[in-house]
Design a protein around this motif. Structure first.
Motif, PDB file in Angstrom:
ATOM      1  N   LYS A   7      86.698  61.617   1.144  1.00 30.62           N
ATOM      2  CA  LYS A   7      86.966  62.851   1.881  1.00 30.62           C
ATOM      3  C   LYS A   7      85.681  63.543   2.316  1.00 30.62           C
ATOM      4  O   LYS A   7      84.675  63.506   1.626  1.00 30.62           O
ATOM      5  N   ASN A   8      85.754  64.178   3.465  1.00 28.31           N
ATOM      6  CA  ASN A   8      84.711  65.051   3.991  1.00 28.31           C
ATOM      7  C   ASN A   8      83.361  64.340   4.133  1.00 28.31           C
ATOM      8  O   ASN A   8      82.318  64.921   3.863  1.00 28.31           O
ATOM      9  N   PHE A   9      83.392  63.090   4.581  1.00 29.05           N
ATOM     10  CA  PHE A   9      82.159  62.322   4.740  1.00 29.05           C
ATOM     11  C   PHE A   9      81.234  63.036   5.713  1.00 29.05           C
ATOM     12  O   PHE A   9      81.653  63.512   6.762  1.00 29.05           O
ATOM     13  N   GLY A  10      79.969  63.118   5.378  1.00 27.64           N
ATOM     14  CA  GLY A  10      78.973  63.776   6.218  1.00 27.64           C
ATOM     15  C   GLY A  10      78.820  65.252   5.945  1.00 27.64           C
ATOM     16  O   GLY A  10      78.048  65.926   6.624  1.00 27.64           O
ATOM     17  N   CYS A  11      79.505  65.757   4.935  1.00 24.22           N
ATOM     18  CA  CYS A  11      79.429  67.180   4.595  1.00 24.22           C
ATOM     19  C   CYS A  11      77.979  67.545   4.255  1.00 24.22           C
ATOM     20  O   CYS A  11      77.309  66.836   3.510  1.00 24.22           O
ATOM     21  N   GLY A  12      77.510  68.622   4.831  1.00 29.35           N
ATOM     22  CA  GLY A  12      76.160  69.093   4.546  1.00 29.35           C
ATOM     23  C   GLY A  12      75.114  68.530   5.486  1.00 29.35           C
ATOM     24  O   GLY A  12      73.960  68.916   5.414  1.00 29.35           O
ATOM     25  N   SER A  13      75.493  67.630   6.374  1.00 25.29           N
ATOM     26  CA  SER A  13      74.514  67.057   7.296  1.00 25.29           C
ATOM     27  C   SER A  13      74.776  67.582   8.710  1.00 25.29           C
ATOM     28  O   SER A  13      75.439  66.946   9.508  1.00 25.29           O
ATOM     29  N   SER A  14      74.271  68.769   8.995  1.00 24.98           N
ATOM     30  CA  SER A  14      74.515  69.374  10.301  1.00 24.98           C
ATOM     31  C   SER A  14      73.521  68.888  11.348  1.00 24.98           C
ATOM     32  O   SER A  14      73.670  69.187  12.520  1.00 24.98           O
ATOM     33  N   ARG A  15      72.545  68.127  10.933  1.00 18.42           N
ATOM     34  CA  ARG A  15      71.553  67.628  11.893  1.00 18.42           C
ATOM     35  C   ARG A  15      71.933  66.243  12.387  1.00 18.42           C
ATOM     36  O   ARG A  15      72.497  65.440  11.656  1.00 18.42           O
ATOM     37  N   GLU A  16      71.593  65.983  13.610  1.00 23.48           N
ATOM     38  CA  GLU A  16      71.954  64.717  14.243  1.00 23.48           C
ATOM     39  C   GLU A  16      71.262  63.519  13.579  1.00 23.48           C
ATOM     40  O   GLU A  16      71.740  62.394  13.659  1.00 23.48           O
ATOM     41  N   GLN A  17      70.155  63.760  12.894  1.00 21.02           N
ATOM     42  CA  GLN A  17      69.408  62.665  12.275  1.00 21.02           C
ATOM     43  C   GLN A  17      70.225  61.899  11.243  1.00 21.02           C
ATOM     44  O   GLN A  17      69.992  60.704  11.047  1.00 21.02           O
ATOM     45  N   ILE A  38      80.933  68.628  12.103  1.00 18.00           N
ATOM     46  CA  ILE A  38      79.649  68.487  12.804  1.00 18.00           C
ATOM     47  C   ILE A  38      79.181  67.044  12.728  1.00 18.00           C
ATOM     48  O   ILE A  38      78.722  66.481  13.721  1.00 18.00           O
ATOM     49  N   PHE A  39      79.300  66.424  11.568  1.00 14.00           N
ATOM     50  CA  PHE A  39      78.905  65.023  11.431  1.00 14.00           C
ATOM     51  C   PHE A  39      79.757  64.144  12.342  1.00 14.00           C
ATOM     52  O   PHE A  39      79.241  63.224  12.976  1.00 14.00           O
ATOM     53  N   PHE A  40      81.041  64.435  12.404  1.00 13.23           N
ATOM     54  CA  PHE A  40      81.955  63.664  13.264  1.00 13.23           C
ATOM     55  C   PHE A  40      81.421  63.616  14.693  1.00 13.23           C
ATOM     56  O   PHE A  40      81.288  62.553  15.290  1.00 13.23           O
ATOM     57  N   ARG A  41      81.102  64.771  15.239  1.00 17.33           N
ATOM     58  CA  ARG A  41      80.626  64.828  16.622  1.00 17.33           C
ATOM     59  C   ARG A  41      79.249  64.182  16.765  1.00 17.33           C
ATOM     60  O   ARG A  41      78.978  63.491  17.740  1.00 17.33           O
ATOM     61  N   ASN A  42      78.371  64.391  15.796  1.00 18.49           N
ATOM     62  CA  ASN A  42      77.047  63.774  15.867  1.00 18.49           C
ATOM     63  C   ASN A  42      77.145  62.250  15.844  1.00 18.49           C
ATOM     64  O   ASN A  42      76.392  61.568  16.540  1.00 18.49           O
TER      65      ASN A  42
END
Length: 111
Positions: A7-17, A38-42
């Motif tokens: 669940k919630n993969f990418g949580c906390g990673s708001s940067r595109e890197q 945010i991670f989803f869109r990145n």
């Protein structure tokens, strides 16, 4: 290489890197129960298919060979002989994925 996560993969990673690093590490797709928005869109912007498929995640183990058809919304676990459905990616997202990311997609449209 395909990442299968909870669940919630990418949580906390708001940067595109975060997504960029996964792309350059050879990740071809990510299947998870859910994603941080945010991670989803990145990840989409980087050309990485993002698939929410709870049942598939619960039935895929490390080492299983899987194939994904993002247009039809099907994940095939070739190791176990099982198939799982998910909501296919919308055409505009599929276009970005097919182009290899948002920048390539925009370049293609501008030409």
């Amino acid at each position: 290489n395909i990442i299968v996560a909870g669940k919630n993969f990418g949580c906390g990673s708001s940067r595109e890197q975060a997504a960029t690093c996964l792309k350059y590490a050879g990740v071809k797709a990510i299947v998870a129960k859910s994603f941080a928005r945010i991670f989803f869109r990145n990840a989409i912007n980087q050309g990485i298919p993002i698939i929410e498929a709870k049942e598939a995640v619960d039935n895929i183990e490390e080492g299983d060979e899987i194939e994904i058809d993002t247009e039809k919304g099907i994940i095939n676990n070739l190791t176990k002989g099982k198939s799982f459905s998910f909501t296919p990616l919308p055409p505009f997202i599929q276009d970005i994925i097919d182009a290899g990311g948002l920048i390539n997609s925009l370049k293609k449209k501008i030409r």
